[in-house]
Design an enzyme around this catalytic site. Structure first.
Site, PDB file in Angstrom:
ATOM      1  N   SER A  52       7.802  -5.294  -0.212  1.00  0.00           N
ATOM      2  CA  SER A  52       7.250  -4.866  -1.499  1.00  0.00           C
ATOM      3  C   SER A  52       6.554  -3.502  -1.336  1.00  0.00           C
ATOM      4  O   SER A  52       6.691  -2.610  -2.176  1.00  0.00           O
ATOM      5  CB  SER A  52       6.263  -5.921  -2.001  1.00  0.00           C
ATOM      6  OG  SER A  52       5.714  -5.556  -3.241  1.00  0.00           O
ATOM      7  N   HIS A 107      -8.780  -3.071  -2.527  1.00  0.00           N
ATOM      8  CA  HIS A 107      -7.911  -3.413  -1.391  1.00  0.00           C
ATOM      9  C   HIS A 107      -8.619  -3.096  -0.077  1.00  0.00           C
ATOM     10  O   HIS A 107      -8.023  -3.206   0.983  1.00  0.00           O
ATOM     11  CB  HIS A 107      -6.627  -2.575  -1.410  1.00  0.00           C
ATOM     12  CG  HIS A 107      -5.692  -2.848  -2.540  1.00  0.00           C
ATOM     13  ND1 HIS A 107      -5.310  -4.109  -2.918  1.00  0.00           N
ATOM     14  CD2 HIS A 107      -5.012  -1.999  -3.366  1.00  0.00           C
ATOM     15  CE1 HIS A 107      -4.446  -4.023  -3.925  1.00  0.00           C
ATOM     16  NE2 HIS A 107      -4.252  -2.755  -4.212  1.00  0.00           N
ATOM     17  N   LYS A 149       0.065  -5.184  -2.515  1.00  0.00           N
ATOM     18  CA  LYS A 149       1.336  -5.873  -2.775  1.00  0.00           C
ATOM     19  C   LYS A 149       1.292  -7.393  -2.554  1.00  0.00           C
ATOM     20  O   LYS A 149       2.310  -8.033  -2.281  1.00  0.00           O
ATOM     21  CB  LYS A 149       2.496  -5.268  -1.948  1.00  0.00           C
ATOM     22  CG  LYS A 149       2.612  -3.772  -1.994  1.00  0.00           C
ATOM     23  CD  LYS A 149       2.305  -3.151  -3.330  1.00  0.00           C
ATOM     24  CE  LYS A 149       3.345  -3.408  -4.394  1.00  0.00           C
ATOM     25  NZ  LYS A 149       2.809  -2.894  -5.719  1.00  0.00           N
TER      26      LYS A 149
END
Ligand code: A3P
Length: 318
Positions: free
Chosen positions: A161, A131, A71
């Site tokens: 988010s 990630h 995010k």
């Protein structure tokens, strides 16, 4: 679309007016599986399973790795890079969704091509997305000293988010209330673990590796300047008019409307945009609409402790 990842079909016989008839019934719902811990890092169950496949990752010298905590503007920076690589060519960048143009290495969801499968079909020069924190990153990515672009975003906007993303993307466990989720975020029990550790360790990594560390907030403030930094870093300087075109094409408004960037091609069973669109707000400071005053004070006190000693600073408003 079939039953997808979320359901397990279990066949069983039952007594019916039509004896002997075999019925397949959906009796178990496997959506929102609990996170799985790998080396102490909580991960989406399917992504944890993908780590095994990633051990065979072949890294090419001209690969560029896009790394982010979830995010933080991953899709944005991915689209910018793909546009840079294609000199802003609209047609080429519209040929496939972003997750096919930029393979997401640890992505795995039943009945979908995994990130590693997409990678096999990707021609050089490749853009790779992850990630993963450093402790889970395949060593080959570091050994080859490929270029890395890291994009960081302030923790408060990431938390908000992420909460909305947890709600709409059903590979995550149920986030509970915002209060519950904020606690999970602060105690580093969300998928991919600690935001604090992630942003700090990749910040330190830039001292040893060719790594461009970017901030979402800078990109919001002056996208042209930041995109120019990227073009220089990847060694693809662009003429002014192409640069301007890329700024336009990668604006939040354009990317929200674009099915090749807004994840609308993913079936509802996985991402339900009616709960919260993937391209949600795209702003800095939206956290103020969600945090209470008390939550903000508690967050700040905890943040100070976790980030003590780091020279990494974030803007939480523009
Ligand atoms: P919000 O939920 O705050 O709107 P990621 O791609 O890492 O999952 O990050 C998603 C976040 O980046 C979402 O934030 C999304 O709206 C925002 N985003 C995506 N494209 C953007 C753009 N072109 N400009 C600004 N923000 C963007």
């Amino acid at each position: 679309m079939g039953s997808l990842h979320s359901k397990t079909l279990i066949s069983h016989q039952y007594k019916s007016p039509d004896p002997g008839k075999l019925r397949m019934e959906l009796i178990q719902d496997h959506s929102r599986p609990p996170l799985v811990y790998v080396k102490g890092i909580p991960l989406i169950k399917y992504f944890a399973e993908a780590l095994e496949e990633m051990k065979d990752l072949q890294v090419w010298p001209d690969d560029v790795l896009i790394s982010t905590y979830p995010k933080s503007g991953t899709t944005w920076v991915s689209e910018i890079l793909d546009r840079i690589y294609h000199w802003g060519d609209q047609e080429k960048c519209q040929q496939a969704p972003i997750f096919h143009r930029v393979p997401f290495l640890e992505f795995k969801v039943p009945e979908f091509p995994s990130g590693m499968e997409v990678l096999k079909e990707t021609p050089a020069p490749r853009l790779l997305k992850t990630h993963l924190p450093l402790s889970l990153l395949p060593q080959a990515l570091l050994d080859r000293k490929i270029k890395i672009i890291y994009m960081a975003r302030n923790a408060k906007d990431v938390a908000v988010s992420y909460f909305n993303f947890y709600k709409m993307a059903k590979v995550h466990p149920d986030p509970g209330t915002w209060e519950d989720f904020l606690e999970t975020f602060m105690t580093e029990k969300v998928s991919y673990g600690s935001w604090y550790q992630h942003v700090k360790e990749w910040w330190e990594l830039r001292k040893q590796y060719p790594l461009l560390y970017l901030f979402y907030e800078d990109m919001k403030k002056d996208p042209k300047r930041e995109i120019q930094k990227i073009t220089e870093f990847v060694g693809q300087p662009l003429p002014e008019d192409i640069l301007d075109q890329i700024v336009q094409q990668t604006s939040f408004k354009k990317m929200k409307e674009n099915p090749m960037t807004n994840y609308s091609t993913i079936p509802d069973e996985i991402m339900d945009h009616t709960i919260s669109p993937f391209m949600r707000k795209g702003t800095t400071g939206d956290w103020k609409n969600t945090f209470t005053v008390a939550q903000n004070e508690r967050f700040d006190a905890d943040y100070e402790k976790k980030m003590a000693g780091s020279d990494l600073h974030f803007y939480t408003e523009l």
